[in-house]
Scaffold this motif. Structure first.
Motif, short mmCIF file in Angstrom:
data_model
loop_
_atom_site.label_atom_id
_atom_site.label_comp_id
_atom_site.label_asym_id
_atom_site.label_seq_id
_atom_site.Cartn_x
_atom_site.Cartn_y
_atom_site.Cartn_z
N VAL A 77 -2.38 17.21 -1.57
CA VAL A 77 -2.25 16.05 -0.69
C VAL A 77 -2.45 14.79 -1.51
CG1 VAL A 77 -3.26 14.85 1.28
CG2 VAL A 77 -3.09 17.31 1.31
N GLN A 78 -1.61 13.81 -1.22
CA GLN A 78 -1.73 12.51 -1.90
C GLN A 78 -1.48 11.42 -0.88
OE1 GLN A 78 0.92 12.10 -5.22
NE2 GLN A 78 -0.07 10.26 -5.96
N THR A 79 -2.37 10.41 -0.87
CA THR A 79 -2.19 9.29 0.04
C THR A 79 -1.62 8.11 -0.72
OG1 THR A 79 -4.41 8.39 -0.33
CG2 THR A 79 -4.16 10.01 1.44
N SER A 80 -1.02 7.21 0.01
CA SER A 80 -0.51 5.98 -0.60
C SER A 80 -1.39 4.83 -0.14
CB SER A 80 0.95 5.77 -0.18
OG SER A 80 1.04 5.69 1.23
N GLY A 81 -1.22 3.69 -0.74
CA GLY A 81 -1.99 2.52 -0.34
C GLY A 81 -2.83 1.98 -1.47
N ASP A 82 -3.80 1.13 -1.11
CA ASP A 82 -4.63 0.47 -2.10
C ASP A 82 -5.58 1.44 -2.81
OD1 ASP A 82 -3.46 -1.93 -1.44
OD2 ASP A 82 -5.03 -2.48 0.00
N ASN A 83 -6.14 2.38 -2.09
CA ASN A 83 -7.07 3.36 -2.66
C ASN A 83 -6.50 4.76 -2.48
OD1 ASN A 83 -9.00 1.36 -3.27
ND2 ASN A 83 -9.77 1.44 -1.16
N PRO A 84 -5.56 5.15 -3.35
CA PRO A 84 -4.95 6.48 -3.18
C PRO A 84 -5.97 7.60 -3.42
CG PRO A 84 -4.18 5.47 -5.21
CD PRO A 84 -5.01 4.45 -4.51
N VAL A 85 -5.86 8.64 -2.63
CA VAL A 85 -6.70 9.82 -2.74
C VAL A 85 -5.78 11.01 -2.92
CG1 VAL A 85 -8.38 11.27 -1.53
CG2 VAL A 85 -8.44 8.81 -1.23
N SER A 86 -6.17 11.95 -3.78
CA SER A 86 -5.35 13.14 -3.96
C SER A 86 -6.23 14.33 -4.27
CB SER A 86 -4.33 12.92 -5.09
OG SER A 86 -4.99 12.69 -6.31
N GLY A 87 -5.71 15.50 -4.00
CA GLY A 87 -6.42 16.74 -4.28
C GLY A 87 -5.83 17.89 -3.49
N THR A 88 -6.41 19.06 -3.69
CA THR A 88 -5.97 20.26 -2.99
C THR A 88 -6.81 20.44 -1.72
OG1 THR A 88 -5.40 21.26 -5.11
CG2 THR A 88 -5.58 22.74 -3.24
N VAL A 89 -6.16 20.80 -0.64
CA VAL A 89 -6.83 20.94 0.65
C VAL A 89 -7.68 22.21 0.65
CG1 VAL A 89 -6.49 21.19 3.13
CG2 VAL A 89 -4.95 19.74 1.83
N ALA A 90 -8.98 22.03 0.92
CA ALA A 90 -9.91 23.15 1.01
C ALA A 90 -10.12 23.58 2.46
CB ALA A 90 -11.25 22.79 0.38
N VAL A 118 -4.60 13.24 8.08
CA VAL A 118 -3.20 13.63 7.88
C VAL A 118 -2.35 12.83 8.86
CG1 VAL A 118 -1.56 15.53 7.90
CG2 VAL A 118 -3.89 15.92 7.11
N GLY A 119 -1.46 12.03 8.32
CA GLY A 119 -0.61 11.19 9.16
C GLY A 119 0.39 10.45 8.30
N PRO A 120 0.91 9.34 8.77
CA PRO A 120 1.87 8.56 8.01
C PRO A 120 1.29 8.10 6.67
CG PRO A 120 1.80 7.79 10.28
CD PRO A 120 0.68 8.76 10.10
N GLY A 121 2.08 8.17 5.63
CA GLY A 121 1.65 7.73 4.31
C GLY A 121 0.98 8.83 3.50
N VAL A 122 0.88 10.03 4.05
CA VAL A 122 0.27 11.16 3.34
C VAL A 122 1.39 12.10 2.91
CG1 VAL A 122 -1.27 13.14 3.55
CG2 VAL A 122 -1.88 10.99 4.63
N THR A 123 1.38 12.44 1.61
CA THR A 123 2.37 13.36 1.06
C THR A 123 1.70 14.71 0.86
OG1 THR A 123 3.46 11.53 -0.07
CG2 THR A 123 3.99 13.76 -0.82
N ILE A 124 2.33 15.76 1.37
CA ILE A 124 1.80 17.12 1.22
C ILE A 124 2.85 17.93 0.46
CG2 ILE A 124 1.04 19.19 2.44
CD1 ILE A 124 0.26 17.31 4.77
N SER A 125 2.42 18.57 -0.62
CA SER A 125 3.34 19.38 -1.43
C SER A 125 2.63 20.64 -1.90
CB SER A 125 3.86 18.57 -2.61
OG SER A 125 2.78 18.14 -3.43
N ASP A 126 3.42 21.56 -2.47
CA ASP A 126 2.85 22.82 -2.95
C ASP A 126 2.00 22.64 -4.18
OD1 ASP A 126 3.93 24.38 -0.92
OD2 ASP A 126 5.81 24.68 -1.99
N ALA A 127 2.37 21.68 -5.04
CA ALA A 127 1.65 21.46 -6.30
C ALA A 127 1.63 19.98 -6.62
CB ALA A 127 2.31 22.24 -7.42
#
Length: 160
Positions: A109-122, A143-152
């Motif tokens: 998961v990766q967020t967009s914006g001023d303070n991006p956050v990313s990591g694997t969902v536990a 989880v909502g708009p601006g959040v990218t979810i991918s396999d890797a």
């Protein structure tokens, strides 16, 4: 905001807000639905009791209109059926949310914006108004708009 359920990586199962597996809805949210249903049933039962009392005590020379009584009985029956349908729809929506939440476990998961956050969902908590993913680094993401979810994680291009 009510916790409806939680999905975590370790057990790969769904739990409700109390930690019990198998039950997919929060008892507190069910209590609200049951209260509305109980009130409708109480009103429905009260109506039937009043109808019977009215029929017993009516003036035989000027009986009440049976068509109106049947129309009222039918409308109360429709209200009861609508409440039951809403409860079933709520249950379906909750189960759908839990299935979606379970599919996010292990995803990047990766967020967009001023303070991006990313990591694997536990783990993912399902609330009445959305999903909150807890990442392997301990951060939480709505989880909502601006959040990218991918396999890797995306591959970074390093200059050679």
């Amino acid at each position: 905001m009510t916790v409806v359920g939680q999905v975590n990586k370790a057990a790969a199962s769904t739990t409700n807000g109390t930690g019990n597996t198998g039950n997919t809805t929060d008892p507190t949210s069910q209590a609200g639905s049951k209260t509305a249903s109980d009130k409708a049933m109480l009103n429905y039962d009260s109506f039937l009791q009043l109808l019977i009392a009215q029929l017993k005590n009516q003036d035989p020379t000027a009986p009440s209109d049976p068509a109106q009584q049947l129309a009222q009985l039918a409308s109360f029956s429709q209200v009861e059926q609508t409440i039951q349908s809403n409860q079933k729809l709520d249950s379906l929506l909750t189960q759908s949310s839990l299935q979606i939440a379970q599919s996010y476990i292990g995803k990047y998961v990766q967020t967009s914006g001023d303070n991006p956050v990313s990591g694997t969902v536990a783990s993912v908590k399902v609330y009445s108004d959305g999903l909150i993913a807890t990442l392997d680094n301990g951060k939480q993401v709505l989880v909502g708009p601006g959040v990218t979810i991918s396999d890797a994680p995306p591959k970074t291009n390093t200059p050679s």
